[in-house]
Motif scaffolding. Sequence first.
Motif, PDB file in Angstrom:
ATOM      1  N   GLN A  24       0.797  -1.226   0.000  1.00  0.00           N
ATOM      2  CA  GLN A  24       0.000   0.000   0.000  1.00  0.00           C
ATOM      3  C   GLN A  24       0.828   1.274   0.000  1.00  0.00           C
ATOM      4  OE1 GLN A  24      -2.468  -0.513   3.445  1.00  0.00           O
ATOM      5  NE2 GLN A  24      -3.637  -2.181   2.533  1.00  0.00           N
ATOM      6  N   GLN A  25       2.089   1.207   0.417  1.00  0.00           N
ATOM      7  CA  GLN A  25       2.854   2.428   0.640  1.00  0.00           C
ATOM      8  C   GLN A  25       3.491   3.009  -0.615  1.00  0.00           C
ATOM      9  OE1 GLN A  25       2.604   3.954   3.635  1.00  0.00           O
ATOM     10  NE2 GLN A  25       1.188   2.235   3.929  1.00  0.00           N
ATOM     11  N   GLN A 112      -9.623  -0.088   2.038  1.00  0.00           N
ATOM     12  CA  GLN A 112      -8.881   0.717   1.074  1.00  0.00           C
ATOM     13  C   GLN A 112      -9.573   0.696  -0.295  1.00  0.00           C
ATOM     14  OE1 GLN A 112      -5.592   2.301   1.655  1.00  0.00           O
ATOM     15  NE2 GLN A 112      -6.267   1.987   3.769  1.00  0.00           N
ATOM     16  N   ILE A 114      -8.481   0.709  -4.072  1.00  0.00           N
ATOM     17  CA  ILE A 114      -7.256   0.397  -4.807  1.00  0.00           C
ATOM     18  C   ILE A 114      -7.475   0.623  -6.295  1.00  0.00           C
ATOM     19  CG2 ILE A 114      -5.606  -1.424  -5.392  1.00  0.00           C
ATOM     20  CD1 ILE A 114      -6.139  -2.676  -2.706  1.00  0.00           C
ATOM     21  N   ARG A 133      -1.859   1.808  -6.425  1.00  0.00           N
ATOM     22  CA  ARG A 133      -1.884   2.581  -5.192  1.00  0.00           C
ATOM     23  C   ARG A 133      -3.276   2.549  -4.565  1.00  0.00           C
ATOM     24  NH1 ARG A 133       2.166   6.245  -4.554  1.00  0.00           N
ATOM     25  NH2 ARG A 133       1.430   6.323  -2.403  1.00  0.00           N
ATOM     26  N   SER A 134      -3.351   2.935  -3.290  1.00  0.00           N
ATOM     27  CA  SER A 134      -4.626   2.890  -2.585  1.00  0.00           C
ATOM     28  C   SER A 134      -4.793   4.101  -1.687  1.00  0.00           C
ATOM     29  CB  SER A 134      -4.725   1.610  -1.746  1.00  0.00           C
ATOM     30  OG  SER A 134      -3.716   1.596  -0.739  1.00  0.00           O
TER      31      SER A 134
END
Length: 248
Positions: A24-25, A112, A114, A133-134
């Motif tokens: 996620q980062q 999240q 996404i 990305r999320s």
Amino acid sequence: MSTSTPPAVPTADRVLQVLAVLAQQGRTLSAAELMERTGLARSTLYRQLARLKRWGFVLESDGHYAPGPLSLQLALGFDLASHLVRQARPDMLELSQQSQESVGLIVAVNDQAICLDLVESQHSLRCSFEKGRSVPLRAGASAKCVLAHLPEAARAAVLDGQWGAGTPGRQAAQDELDAIRKAGFAVSLGEVDPGVWGCSVPLFGASRQAVGAITLMAPTLRAQGHEESLIRMAVVAAARISRQLALH
């Protein structure tokens, strides 16, 4: 630095929790950052990282960790095999060409939103959504649209986690999501990225359950005065994609 404590996860899920946080980062993370984001003790975290490194899901460089080569192979396999991406891509391209703006394909996973796929505008546009990305299911057209169309129990669990059950903030959020479901789309202005307008429309599969959303994104200066036209374009594109999903 966040002061909230991450929710506890079952022991068997901890290795997946570490991998999800790294995914996620979008950048490398130190052990200290991973401990903060997962809530795991240092010894537990290192055990999970060792397993992930051994299998090629994580790479370590100078004490920082990132998704490894096997994660990239999974991503390639997803691109080749994803039914949703295959069906949505042609109409996303057409919508981007028609509007001259960026179009994202968004799904909800846990708490999240996404981005599975992105067709970028020829213009320069800086926004949070890049492929893979999320963002949290809290602010912005994309997050609110996919959250609004989750099954009732899943939607309630996310709202309870964000606001707390029975709070005024939770009720206001629920009312907003109800309005999005009624309208058939969500619109936001600068909620995630300053100066970015977005319209998100749900996609439905054969069972008429929502499977994701497409989001049309544009800088406010270009969208201003053209919002209704852009919304119509996005709604029409989403309807075409949903028809394709229902047929296949």
